[in-house]
Design an enzyme around this catalytic site. Structure first.
Site, PDB file in Angstrom:
ATOM      1  N   ASP A 235       0.806  -1.218   0.000  1.00  0.00           N
ATOM      2  CA  ASP A 235       0.000   0.000   0.000  1.00  0.00           C
ATOM      3  C   ASP A 235       0.839   1.269   0.000  1.00  0.00           C
ATOM      4  OD1 ASP A 235      -2.194  -1.585  -0.067  1.00  0.00           O
ATOM      5  OD2 ASP A 235      -2.739  -1.342   2.026  1.00  0.00           O
TER       6      ASP A 235
ATOM      7  N   HIS B 165      -5.407 -13.554   5.548  1.00  0.00           N
ATOM      8  CA  HIS B 165      -4.356 -12.671   5.052  1.00  0.00           C
ATOM      9  C   HIS B 165      -3.588 -12.097   6.228  1.00  0.00           C
ATOM     10  CE1 HIS B 165      -7.939 -10.170   5.718  1.00  0.00           C
ATOM     11  NE2 HIS B 165      -7.109  -9.173   5.988  1.00  0.00           N
TER      12      HIS B 165
ATOM     13  N   TYR C  99      -9.654  -1.474   2.246  1.00  0.00           N
ATOM     14  CA  TYR C  99      -9.139  -1.295   3.598  1.00  0.00           C
ATOM     15  C   TYR C  99      -8.955   0.175   3.935  1.00  0.00           C
ATOM     16  CZ  TYR C  99      -8.163  -5.661   6.050  1.00  0.00           C
ATOM     17  OH  TYR C  99      -8.288  -6.811   6.779  1.00  0.00           O
TER      18      TYR C  99
END
Length: 678
Positions: free
Chosen positions: A316, A451, A400
């Site tokens: 990210d 995850h 997210y």
């Protein structure tokens, strides 16, 4: 509640991010210099000045006359169309010239919001995608949505010569419906250079009689208009946070003073919020602590080993940029109390600035008891409450959301915390299909895969000076058995410190058996009581191993997650744990490569790369929106001060905090802290 926005007309400091005017000036300089090229401005950001110059500018290096001006430069990452070649430029804002221009072969720059929007629009209009949707029973393409993801490393479309993305597909049954409740079963592959869908991959049912799943149409929503006001809890009373005399911090531009702490902050497109030049006022001495702290990289690897899920490991920071994904924060929702906001500014593909108001929130908050003791003989209680300064941002990366919090405490403690929330990444199951070993069914036909989340901080220390070392501290049982003259009753244990001498020793992991932690120390400054170097303790209770195989695709690309701590000599070009060009990377750049060659790391300018994280086995309770899951680390002074640095904080009393009894029958009691005499 009060709000203040940082002034934009303050004198520019060498650490301050580029202004909107500076971004436009840099783009104009590059265009004039390269007028024969059709350029996409992937990145226009501050080129931070060299550390050796800044140490003088900031006043820490007193071995030479203090530097009073540092050249202001910008780093430009540009993509040429139609070749999609990548170039780097350094532009001087002082001389308004291009100082360098370099072709960067075999790399792919970060994916921007412009890339995301263009790819989603392309996917929805693609005839092959529309045909797939019709086969699933969708005839209105306004119901279809795509989350564009980095391609990671595709085993069919290898290398980095093409700029690729993949699109995870969903639908909505109405406006603002939760798309992750309606995942689709195919993944388009996009060549961003050609702006073309070049392939479509299907997610095939595994233990099912069906060749293709149907779309789950049941709604699973969390927005208030779907929940319904009549269904909200009615027994919550307001909590109001007030500071009637104003805040205790002061701000000058991007410099912050609070409770003996002094620091600067900045924002950039990639790391987002960065903390610079941290010091603490210890009596008459202003003591340097950290030159720079930032979230250098993060990776979210998913557990399902089958295609196309093996490519689901999002970087990210390095693939999307936390700055580019930052939220504009809302008063009274994201932050409570008396709030000070800082804005941010970034660039689009045309070299124009776009502003994010209220990108960074700063406020104070109560944090329970700092210390307390009651004398059981006379009943006198002395209580001092803790207050902390909170500097935070919130980013949204597709499904997210991450709240990223820097905490500074009155006793010299520093803490970093991530609050992970948002929505689970989901994929569709056939009606009779099970998630297997790699996920959980959070609703009918909706699979949430296992995850992990790894966050790697880049910590550039200057504990009482630039030359530091790292000591590993392990606690051991006494080697002598119970009954031995040196451990007669068997209760002996001791701590052993090992100074990490080189980069190979500096790559290390936690050890539950020895309660391991690390200290950043200055061997040149010895504490007068302990006769040992002053230091700063580094510890986390949120560490987990990377469960993917070492030679897996994500294991090769995210090698930094294989160790909790790496220590390397300072190198101004080594800023990002997964390498500068992380997008479509293969692992040939990054911390494990920099630490592979044995180099000394003791008593010198060093950088710590510290990783913590979460292993997330999803729950039904995480759907349709996840309650926050928190992780982080703490740094504490360790034999650094002469005593508890919070001794000069006034004791707690109800007059100051205006606490009252919830039970009216108790209201006649005179004090909440009867032993405090102030």
């Amino acid at each position: 509640m009060k709000t203040v926005t940082a002034a934009t007309n303050q004198q520019v400091h060498p650490f301050d991010q580029l202004t909107g005017d500076e971004i436009m000036l840099v783009a104009d300089i590059v265009r004039k210099e390269k007028s024969d090229m059709n350029i996409i401005f992937n990145t226009i950001t501050l080129q931070e000045p060299p550390k050796y110059l800044m140490m003088s500018y900031l006043g820490w290096d007193r071995t030479r006359p203090r530097i009073e001006h540092v050249e202001r430069e910008a780093l430009v990452v540009a993509i040429e169309k139609p070749s999609m070649r990548c170039y780097e430029a350094v532009v001087s804002l002082d001389s308004q010239t291009v100082k360098s221009w370099s072709y960067m072969p075999d790399v792919q720059p970060i994916l921007t919001m412009d890339d995301m929007f263009e790819v989603e629009e392309l996917v929805i209009k693609d005839p092959r995608v529309q045909a797939e949707c019709r086969e699933l029973g969708i005839h209105d393409m306004s119901q279809v949505f795509a989350d564009p993801w980095a391609i990671a490393r595709h085993v069919t479309h290898k290398g980095r010569d093409k700029r690729l993305m993949q699109a995870l597909m969903y639908m909505r049954t109405c406006e603002d419906d939760n798309q992750y409740a309606h995942p689709l079963d195919f993944v388009p592959i996009i060549d961003v250079g050609l702006m073309k869908v070049i392939d479509i991959e299907h997610i095939r049912p595994r233990d099912s009689k069906f060749t293709r799943p149907t779309i789950p149409l049941q709604q699973h929503n969390f927005l208030p208009e779907f929940v319904g006001e009549e269904n909200f809890r009615k027994d919550l009373k307001p909590i109001i946070i007030q500071q009637p005399q104003g805040v205790s911090f002061t701000v000058k531009g991007n410099e912050i003073d609070w409770q003996k702490w002094n620091m600067r902050i900045s924002m950039n497109y990639r790391e987002g919020l960065v903390i610079h030049n941290v010091s603490y006022q210890d009596g008459p001495e202003k003591r340097p602590l950290f030159y720079r702290i930032s979230l250098s990289e993060m990776v979210v690897p998913y557990a399902d080993p089958y295609a196309p899920h093996y490519r689901k490991h999002a970087f990210d920071v390095g693939e999307y940029g936390l700055g580019l994904c930052t939220n504009s924060l809302t008063l009274g929702c994201d932050c409570l109390g008396s709030i000070y906001y800082f804005d941010a500014v970034f660039n689009d593909h045309n070299g124009k600035p776009f502003h994010v108001p209220n990108a960074v929130c700063m406020h104070e908050e109560d944090h329970g008891i700092l210390f307390k003791h009651t004398d059981y003989r006379n009943g006198r209680a002395h209580t001092v409450r803790s207050r902390r300064l909170v500097i935070s941002q919130i980013v949204t990366v597709a499904n997210y959301d991450y709240g990223l919090y820097y905490y500074f405490y009155q006793d010299g403690t520093f803490e970093y915390e991530v609050k992970a929330t948002g929505e689970l990444n989901t994929h569709v199951l056939a009606e009779d299909e099970t998630p297997g070993d790699y996920g959980v069914m959070v609703a009918p036909q909706i699979n949430a895969q296992h995850h992990q989340h790894f966050f790697t901080m880049r910590i550039d220390p200057m504990i009482d000076g630039l030359n530091n070392s790292v000591a590993q501290v392990d606690t051991h049982r006494s080697p002598f058995p119970t009954g031995h003259p040196r451990n007669e009753f068997g209760n002996g244990f001791f701590a052993k410190e090992t100074i990490l001498k080189d980069t190979l020793e500096g790559a290390t992991n936690p050890n539950y058996e020895s309660a391991r932690f690390w200290k950043i120390i200055n061997e040149s400054r010895v504490h007068p009581y302990t006769r040992a170097p002053v230091g700063w303790k580094l510890v986390s209770h949120h560490q987990t191993p990377l469960f993917a195989q070492d030679d897996s695709i994500v294991g090769e690309r995210a090698g930094f997650a294989k160790k909790a701590l790496w220590v390397t000599p300072y190198d101004e070009k080594q800023m990002f744990a997964g390498g500068f060009y992380c997008n479509q990377s293969d692992g040939r750049d990054g911390v494990p490569v920099w630490a592979k060659e044995r180099k000394p790391i003791d008593n010198r300018d060093i950088v710590l790369w510290f990783t913590f994280g979460i292993t997330h086995l999803p729950r039904v309770e995480d759907f349709p929106v996840m309650p926050v899951d928190m992780c982080g680390f703490i740094m504490k002074p360790f034999n650094f001060f002469m005593a508890n640095p919070g001794l000069d904080i006034a004791p707690t009393n109800k007059k100051m905090n205006q606490s009252v009894h919830a039970n009216a029958d108790k209201a006649k009691e005179s004090s909440c802290c009867p032993g405090n005499k102030l």
